[in-house]
Design a protein around this motif. Structure first.
Motif, PDB file in Angstrom:
ATOM      1  N   VAL A   1       0.871  -1.181   0.000  1.00  0.00           N
ATOM      2  CA  VAL A   1       0.000   0.000   0.000  1.00  0.00           C
ATOM      3  C   VAL A   1       0.900   1.221   0.000  1.00  0.00           C
ATOM      4  O   VAL A   1       1.801   1.345   0.840  1.00  0.00           O
ATOM      5  CB  VAL A   1      -0.925   0.039   1.234  1.00  0.00           C
ATOM      6  CG1 VAL A   1      -1.917   1.192   1.100  1.00  0.00           C
ATOM      7  CG2 VAL A   1      -1.653  -1.288   1.410  1.00  0.00           C
TER       8      VAL A   1
ATOM      9  N   SER B   1       0.694   5.534  -0.323  1.00  0.00           N
ATOM     10  CA  SER B   1      -0.180   6.708  -0.383  1.00  0.00           C
ATOM     11  C   SER B   1       0.532   7.911   0.229  1.00  0.00           C
ATOM     12  O   SER B   1       1.631   7.794   0.781  1.00  0.00           O
ATOM     13  CB  SER B   1      -1.490   6.439   0.367  1.00  0.00           C
ATOM     14  OG  SER B   1      -1.270   6.431   1.774  1.00  0.00           O
TER      15      SER B   1
ATOM     16  N   LEU C   1       0.123  10.620   3.105  1.00  0.00           N
ATOM     17  CA  LEU C   1      -0.640  10.792   4.337  1.00  0.00           C
ATOM     18  C   LEU C   1      -0.690  12.246   4.771  1.00  0.00           C
ATOM     19  O   LEU C   1       0.312  12.975   4.724  1.00  0.00           O
ATOM     20  CB  LEU C   1      -0.044   9.953   5.467  1.00  0.00           C
ATOM     21  CG  LEU C   1      -0.075   8.429   5.301  1.00  0.00           C
ATOM     22  CD1 LEU C   1       0.418   7.750   6.569  1.00  0.00           C
ATOM     23  CD2 LEU C   1      -1.475   7.944   4.961  1.00  0.00           C
TER      24      LEU C   1
ATOM     25  N   TYR D   1      -5.039  10.476   7.197  1.00  0.00           N
ATOM     26  CA  TYR D   1      -5.798   9.912   6.078  1.00  0.00           C
ATOM     27  C   TYR D   1      -4.939   9.958   4.818  1.00  0.00           C
ATOM     28  O   TYR D   1      -3.968  10.723   4.734  1.00  0.00           O
ATOM     29  CB  TYR D   1      -7.102  10.672   5.858  1.00  0.00           C
ATOM     30  CG  TYR D   1      -6.924  12.118   5.417  1.00  0.00           C
ATOM     31  CD1 TYR D   1      -6.957  12.461   4.063  1.00  0.00           C
ATOM     32  CD2 TYR D   1      -6.718  13.126   6.355  1.00  0.00           C
ATOM     33  CE1 TYR D   1      -6.787  13.782   3.650  1.00  0.00           C
ATOM     34  CE2 TYR D   1      -6.548  14.442   5.955  1.00  0.00           C
ATOM     35  CZ  TYR D   1      -6.585  14.773   4.602  1.00  0.00           C
ATOM     36  OH  TYR D   1      -6.413  16.070   4.199  1.00  0.00           O
ATOM     37  N   SER D   2      -5.278   9.125   3.842  1.00  0.00           N
ATOM     38  CA  SER D   2      -4.567   9.102   2.567  1.00  0.00           C
ATOM     39  C   SER D   2      -5.174  10.127   1.623  1.00  0.00           C
ATOM     40  O   SER D   2      -6.369  10.087   1.318  1.00  0.00           O
ATOM     41  CB  SER D   2      -4.645   7.706   1.933  1.00  0.00           C
ATOM     42  OG  SER D   2      -3.889   6.782   2.672  1.00  0.00           O
TER      43      SER D   2
ATOM     44  N   PRO E   1      -6.083  11.897  -1.840  1.00  0.00           N
ATOM     45  CA  PRO E   1      -6.339  11.384  -3.192  1.00  0.00           C
ATOM     46  C   PRO E   1      -5.400  11.992  -4.238  1.00  0.00           C
ATOM     47  O   PRO E   1      -5.419  11.572  -5.396  1.00  0.00           O
ATOM     48  CB  PRO E   1      -7.794  11.805  -3.449  1.00  0.00           C
ATOM     49  CG  PRO E   1      -7.983  13.024  -2.605  1.00  0.00           C
ATOM     50  CD  PRO E   1      -7.138  12.821  -1.381  1.00  0.00           C
TER      51      PRO E   1
ATOM     52  N   VAL F   1      -4.005   3.460   8.967  1.00  0.00           N
ATOM     53  CA  VAL F   1      -4.643   4.086   7.802  1.00  0.00           C
ATOM     54  C   VAL F   1      -4.631   3.141   6.603  1.00  0.00           C
ATOM     55  O   VAL F   1      -5.645   2.972   5.911  1.00  0.00           O
ATOM     56  CB  VAL F   1      -3.922   5.401   7.431  1.00  0.00           C
ATOM     57  CG1 VAL F   1      -4.517   5.983   6.149  1.00  0.00           C
ATOM     58  CG2 VAL F   1      -4.026   6.411   8.566  1.00  0.00           C
ATOM     59  N   HIS F   2      -3.493   2.498   6.353  1.00  0.00           N
ATOM     60  CA  HIS F   2      -3.375   1.641   5.170  1.00  0.00           C
ATOM     61  C   HIS F   2      -4.237   0.388   5.271  1.00  0.00           C
ATOM     62  O   HIS F   2      -4.746  -0.118   4.252  1.00  0.00           O
ATOM     63  CB  HIS F   2      -1.907   1.280   4.938  1.00  0.00           C
ATOM     64  CG  HIS F   2      -1.152   2.381   4.262  1.00  0.00           C
ATOM     65  ND1 HIS F   2       0.209   2.349   4.053  1.00  0.00           N
ATOM     66  CD2 HIS F   2      -1.588   3.559   3.714  1.00  0.00           C
ATOM     67  CE1 HIS F   2       0.578   3.460   3.421  1.00  0.00           C
ATOM     68  NE2 HIS F   2      -0.491   4.200   3.210  1.00  0.00           N
TER      69      HIS F   2
ATOM     70  N   GLN G   1      -7.134   0.333   6.768  1.00  0.00           N
ATOM     71  CA  GLN G   1      -8.465   0.848   6.432  1.00  0.00           C
ATOM     72  C   GLN G   1      -8.591   1.053   4.923  1.00  0.00           C
ATOM     73  O   GLN G   1      -9.629   0.754   4.328  1.00  0.00           O
ATOM     74  CB  GLN G   1      -8.721   2.169   7.167  1.00  0.00           C
ATOM     75  CG  GLN G   1     -10.112   2.760   6.897  1.00  0.00           C
ATOM     76  CD  GLN G   1     -10.305   4.111   7.561  1.00  0.00           C
ATOM     77  OE1 GLN G   1      -9.390   4.936   7.596  1.00  0.00           O
ATOM     78  NE2 GLN G   1     -11.501   4.345   8.103  1.00  0.00           N
ATOM     79  N   ASP G   2      -7.515   1.528   4.296  1.00  0.00           N
ATOM     80  CA  ASP G   2      -7.536   1.785   2.851  1.00  0.00           C
ATOM     81  C   ASP G   2      -7.816   0.524   2.039  1.00  0.00           C
ATOM     82  O   ASP G   2      -8.458   0.594   0.974  1.00  0.00           O
ATOM     83  CB  ASP G   2      -6.203   2.384   2.396  1.00  0.00           C
ATOM     84  CG  ASP G   2      -6.020   3.839   2.834  1.00  0.00           C
ATOM     85  OD1 ASP G   2      -6.996   4.445   3.321  1.00  0.00           O
ATOM     86  OD2 ASP G   2      -4.889   4.358   2.700  1.00  0.00           O
ATOM     87  N   ILE G   3      -7.316  -0.639   2.510  1.00  0.00           N
ATOM     88  CA  ILE G   3      -7.545  -1.872   1.746  1.00  0.00           C
ATOM     89  C   ILE G   3      -8.841  -2.571   2.165  1.00  0.00           C
ATOM     90  O   ILE G   3      -9.140  -3.685   1.713  1.00  0.00           O
ATOM     91  CB  ILE G   3      -6.356  -2.857   1.856  1.00  0.00           C
ATOM     92  CG1 ILE G   3      -6.175  -3.370   3.295  1.00  0.00           C
ATOM     93  CG2 ILE G   3      -5.075  -2.220   1.336  1.00  0.00           C
ATOM     94  CD1 ILE G   3      -5.141  -4.497   3.430  1.00  0.00           C
TER      95      ILE G   3
ATOM     96  N   TYR H   1     -10.258   4.195  12.915  1.00  0.00           N
ATOM     97  CA  TYR H   1      -9.984   3.942  11.493  1.00  0.00           C
ATOM     98  C   TYR H   1     -10.875   2.831  10.927  1.00  0.00           C
ATOM     99  O   TYR H   1     -10.430   2.004  10.153  1.00  0.00           O
ATOM    100  CB  TYR H   1      -8.505   3.624  11.294  1.00  0.00           C
ATOM    101  CG  TYR H   1      -7.617   4.840  11.539  1.00  0.00           C
ATOM    102  CD1 TYR H   1      -7.509   5.856  10.588  1.00  0.00           C
ATOM    103  CD2 TYR H   1      -6.915   4.977  12.728  1.00  0.00           C
ATOM    104  CE1 TYR H   1      -6.729   6.976  10.815  1.00  0.00           C
ATOM    105  CE2 TYR H   1      -6.124   6.100  12.969  1.00  0.00           C
ATOM    106  CZ  TYR H   1      -6.037   7.093  12.010  1.00  0.00           C
ATOM    107  OH  TYR H   1      -5.258   8.208  12.248  1.00  0.00           O
TER     108      TYR H   1
END
Length: 313
Positions: free
Chosen positions: A196, A198, A200, A209-210, A212, A250-251, A253-255, A265
């Motif tokens: 992952v 991103s 941050l 948070y990541s 966009p 965070v990561h 949660q991202d996946i 999260y």
């Protein structure tokens, strides 16, 4: 200006009173420490001299030494103090894995803060280890190298001088070879391994948070490998390529697989009563000796117990 004998004098950053002066003895020939002391302190019994050693009242070249058979060499100075060294308070939620002149490596339990802010007064790893090093030398300090979140358990380390702190932090990417965690996450992770990446950022409410948008924030890279899975949970080995605040949380949660117990999260379950994140491995090159140091801890039993229980409905 003449100093009053009862006025405090500075010793290693702390103040001591001089009403109990230390006695210094120069070493002129090789000897073991106990034998040397028995010779120099001939008016004291053997048990009395041993007591001086066990209570940290003897130092060699300003370093406390308690070993009876410590090998003395010509040119060294042995110092005997009348005052006893304060006993270090017991450590709570903390276990020392390794300690030398430069570093302390510890295992921190979940629930213990690594270091508090100026407004907080509760027990922390930093405060306890400061008391620990000052028990043998009142002027000692410790310095933060990295942190673990309060609810994350596992291996972390502190420096014992500002010089070592700067050396470690300036060369962190080359000195630290491995920082790996185990994460208990929600759901069944399908990919055997993945990465992952991103950028941050931190919100006004202090939540990471990541972003966009590329190059918007701090770049963070997390690698993971599936160790075990059931219908309800997955156990991952997680390796950090970068060390950003709350990066793993965070990561995950991202996946789509937040860490259990991590409501901040996105987690909806709390099967082990704590955050499911544990710093399992820390490996680095010692900044003074150049020796490779590696510390690995067990996966917490509570992480494994969820795979024996029925999956959540």
């Amino acid at each position: 200006m003449r100093r009053n004998n009862n006025s405090p004098r500075r010793v290693g950053g702390a103040f001591k009173r001089s009403e109990t002066p230390a006695r210094n003895y120069k070493v002129t020939e090789p000897s073991e420490l106990l034998l040397f002391l028995l010779n120099k302190l001939s008016n004291q019994g053997r048990n009395s001299v041993k007591s001086l050693l066990s209570h940290g009242q003897v130092s060699v070249d300003d370093k406390i030494e308690k070993a009876y058979n410590y090998s003395l060499q010509p040119g060294q100075t042995v110092t005997v103090r009348k005052d006893k060294t304060a006993e270090a308070p017991p450590l709570i939620g903390l276990k020392i894995l390794h300690e030398d002149e430069d570093l302390i490596v510890v295992h921190k339990d979940a629930g213990l803060l690594s270091i508090a802010s100026a407004q907080e007064t509760e027990l922390t790893a930093y405060r306890q280890l400061t008391a620990h090093v000052r028990a043998s030398d009142p002027g000692s300090r410790i310095f933060v190298l990295h942190r673990l979140d309060r609810d994350t358990s596992g291996v972390m380390m502190f420096a014992k001088s500002e010089r070592i702190q700067q050396t470690m932090q300036n060369g962190w990417k080359d000195i630290v070879h491995e920082r790996s965690y185990v994460a208990l996450v929600e759901g069944s992770v399908k990919k055997a391994e993945g990465t992952v990446s991103s950028w941050l950022k931190e919100s006004a409410t202090l939540k990471m948070y990541s972003s966009p948008y590329p190059n918007d924030g701090q770049h963070a890279v997390t690698h993971y490998k599936l160790l075990q899975a059931s219908r309800g949970y997955s156990l991952l080995e997680v390796r950090l390529e970068t060390g950003r605040k709350n990066q793993i949380r965070v990561h995950m949660q991202d996946i789509g697989h937040p860490i259990v117990g991590d409501k901040k999260y996105g987690s909806r379950t709390k099967p082990i009563g704590r955050l499911g994140l544990h710093a399992r491995v820390l490996a680095f090159t010692h900044p003074s000796t150049g020796k490779l140091m590696r510390f690995e801890t067990e996966i917490p039993k509570t992480f494994m117990n969820v795979f024996r229980d029925p999956a959540p409905k």
